[in-house]
Motif scaffolding. Structure first.
Motif, mmCIF file in Angstrom:
data_model
loop_
_atom_site.group_PDB
_atom_site.id
_atom_site.type_symbol
_atom_site.label_atom_id
_atom_site.label_comp_id
_atom_site.label_asym_id
_atom_site.label_seq_id
_atom_site.Cartn_x
_atom_site.Cartn_y
_atom_site.Cartn_z
ATOM 1 N N ILE A 1 0.741 -1.271 -0.046
ATOM 2 C CA ILE A 1 0.038 0.143 0.077
ATOM 3 C C ILE A 1 0.932 1.320 0.091
ATOM 4 N N GLU A 2 0.597 2.198 -0.860
ATOM 5 C CA GLU A 2 1.179 3.311 -0.964
ATOM 6 C C GLU A 2 0.453 4.556 -0.796
ATOM 7 N N PRO A 3 0.198 5.007 0.591
ATOM 8 C CA PRO A 3 -0.909 6.120 0.980
ATOM 9 C C PRO A 3 -0.549 7.490 -0.082
ATOM 10 N N LYS A 4 -1.803 7.909 -0.532
ATOM 11 C CA LYS A 4 -1.445 9.221 -1.477
ATOM 12 C C LYS A 4 -1.455 10.360 -0.335
ATOM 13 N N SER A 5 -1.951 10.107 0.849
ATOM 14 C CA SER A 5 -1.808 11.198 2.017
ATOM 15 C C SER A 5 -1.495 10.400 3.161
ATOM 16 N N LEU A 6 -0.781 11.139 4.174
ATOM 17 C CA LEU A 6 -0.491 10.811 5.466
ATOM 18 C C LEU A 6 -1.196 11.409 6.504
ATOM 19 N N GLU B 1 -4.908 11.385 5.786
ATOM 20 C CA GLU B 1 -6.242 10.783 5.277
ATOM 21 C C GLU B 1 -6.311 9.433 5.713
ATOM 22 N N ARG B 2 -7.544 8.925 6.405
ATOM 23 C CA ARG B 2 -7.643 7.574 6.426
ATOM 24 C C ARG B 2 -7.714 6.717 5.324
ATOM 25 N N LEU B 3 -7.164 5.372 5.479
ATOM 26 C CA LEU B 3 -7.231 4.579 4.237
ATOM 27 C C LEU B 3 -8.572 4.072 3.881
ATOM 28 N N ASP B 4 -8.791 3.827 2.554
ATOM 29 C CA ASP B 4 -9.938 3.548 1.988
ATOM 30 C C ASP B 4 -9.695 2.215 1.810
ATOM 31 N N LEU B 5 -10.238 1.103 2.963
ATOM 32 C CA LEU B 5 -9.933 -0.116 2.904
ATOM 33 C C LEU B 5 -10.628 -0.939 2.073
ATOM 34 N N GLU B 6 -11.909 -0.372 1.740
ATOM 35 C CA GLU B 6 -12.566 -1.465 0.563
ATOM 36 C C GLU B 6 -12.000 -1.152 -0.726
ATOM 37 N N LYS B 7 -11.454 -0.012 -0.922
ATOM 38 C CA LYS B 7 -11.011 0.235 -2.197
ATOM 39 C C LYS B 7 -9.604 -0.505 -2.280
ATOM 40 N N LEU B 8 -8.888 -0.493 -1.038
ATOM 41 C CA LEU B 8 -7.464 -1.390 -1.182
ATOM 42 C C LEU B 8 -7.626 -2.637 -1.349
ATOM 43 N N PHE B 9 -8.696 -3.351 -0.723
ATOM 44 C CA PHE B 9 -8.764 -4.832 -0.814
ATOM 45 C C PHE B 9 -9.873 -5.106 -1.964
ATOM 46 N N GLY B 10 -10.651 -4.308 -2.402
ATOM 47 C CA GLY B 10 -11.600 -4.629 -3.608
ATOM 48 C C GLY B 10 -12.961 -5.091 -2.970
ATOM 49 N N ARG B 11 -12.961 -5.342 -1.536
ATOM 50 C CA ARG B 11 -14.327 -5.961 -0.920
ATOM 51 C C ARG B 11 -14.453 -5.078 0.331
ATOM 52 N N ASP B 12 -15.359 -5.601 1.180
ATOM 53 C CA ASP B 12 -15.652 -5.094 2.502
ATOM 54 C C ASP B 12 -15.722 -6.332 3.411
ATOM 55 N N ALA B 13 -14.418 -6.607 4.172
ATOM 56 C CA ALA B 13 -14.522 -7.737 4.956
ATOM 57 C C ALA B 13 -13.793 -7.665 6.125
ATOM 58 N N ALA C 1 0.648 4.584 12.095
ATOM 59 C CA ALA C 1 -0.216 4.088 11.025
ATOM 60 C C ALA C 1 -1.808 3.941 11.842
ATOM 61 N N VAL C 2 -1.558 3.404 13.068
ATOM 62 C CA VAL C 2 -2.767 3.274 13.982
ATOM 63 C C VAL C 2 -3.483 4.220 14.370
ATOM 64 N N ARG C 3 -2.761 5.292 14.721
ATOM 65 C CA ARG C 3 -3.627 6.533 15.061
ATOM 66 C C ARG C 3 -3.980 7.473 13.893
ATOM 67 N N TYR C 4 -3.284 7.412 12.847
ATOM 68 C CA TYR C 4 -3.628 8.416 11.829
ATOM 69 C C TYR C 4 -4.282 7.927 10.249
ATOM 70 N N LEU C 5 -3.761 6.717 10.236
ATOM 71 C CA LEU C 5 -4.318 6.022 8.948
ATOM 72 C C LEU C 5 -5.408 4.940 9.007
ATOM 73 N N LEU C 6 -5.637 4.164 9.877
ATOM 74 C CA LEU C 6 -6.710 3.244 10.067
ATOM 75 C C LEU C 6 -7.866 3.935 10.343
ATOM 76 N N PRO C 7 -9.014 3.620 9.767
ATOM 77 C CA PRO C 7 -10.230 4.231 10.020
ATOM 78 C C PRO C 7 -10.820 3.729 11.238
ATOM 79 N N HIS C 8 -11.573 4.644 11.924
ATOM 80 C CA HIS C 8 -12.205 4.298 13.470
ATOM 81 C C HIS C 8 -13.060 3.037 13.216
#
Length: 210
Positions: free
Chosen positions: A21-26, A28-40, A99-106
């Motif tokens: 994963i190469e975040p475009k922003s440090l 903004e929270r990661l868009d996990l569904e987009k990164l994995f291609g699914r919601d799980a 990463a835990v504090r700023y990139l993972l969504p709540h």
């Protein structure tokens, strides 16, 4: 283009592109569904090393998503090579606490694994240990309700300090360690070969009593 995967009833079948994963922003929270291609449900290995543990777990549980966070570039590359053929695993090169504090969504993580973190055994270095009050607060924000933080260490002094910090955090309850047949990390294999004692703790996110 973000990496995508083909879905089946049993989980991801194939994966195209790099699992890194190469975040475009440090900020903004990661868009996990987009990164994995699914919601799980998401499981996160904090300090995934060479990725052996997470790769084995991801293959066992194809219905879940797995993210390894690692700071050292050599380890990230090794983990990525192992994850290349696994559709439900990604790797992020980043400082764990950041990463835990700023990139993972709540409320996005079902389970965190913190397995054999650097113990910084000398007293003058204890402030460098990852587990502290701020770390637990960040973990709590990222965990889903009822989510779990699984911790393992070979250091009894560090283990006692972790338990002390956990008791002071109203967002966590200590639960009996689940004797699950988890894959062994590189460090666990080493410590088992040395007949070293391994200390384990499972913490579950709870709603504080008001």
């Amino acid at each position: 283009m973000p990496a995508r995967e083909v879905q089946s009833a049993h989980g991801p079948e194939s994966f195209r592109g790099s699992p890194i994963i190469e975040p475009k922003s440090l900020v903004e929270r990661l868009d996990l569904e987009k990164l994995f291609g699914r919601d799980a449900p998401l499981h996160v290995d904090l300090g995934c090393g060479d990725g052996s543990f997470l790769c084995a777990l991801a293959q066992r549980l194809p219905e879940k998503n797995f993210l390894g966070i690692e700071r050292l570039v050599g380890r990230v590359r090794t983990a990525a090579r192992k994850a290349a053929a696994i559709g439900n695993m990604r790797v992020l090169r980043m400082e764990i606490s950041y990463a835990v504090r700023y990139l993972l969504p709540h409320s996005s993580v079902e389970t965190f694994y913190l397995l054999f973190p650097d113990p910084w055994p000398k007293r003058r270095h204890w402030q460098r240990r990852i587990v502290n009050e701020k770390f637990f607060r960040a973990i709590s924000h990222a965990l889903t309700s009822g989510g779990t933080l699984c911790i393992a260490t070979d250091r009894d002094d560090y283990f006692e300090k972790i338990k002390e910090i956990a008791r002071e955090n109203p967002n966590f309850a200590t639960v009996d360690f689940a004797e699950i047949d988890l894959p062994h990390t590189k460090f666990e294999r080493k410590f088992r070969a040395q007949d070293a004692t391994i200390y384990r703790l499972d913490l579950r996110k709870v709603s504080p009593v008001r």
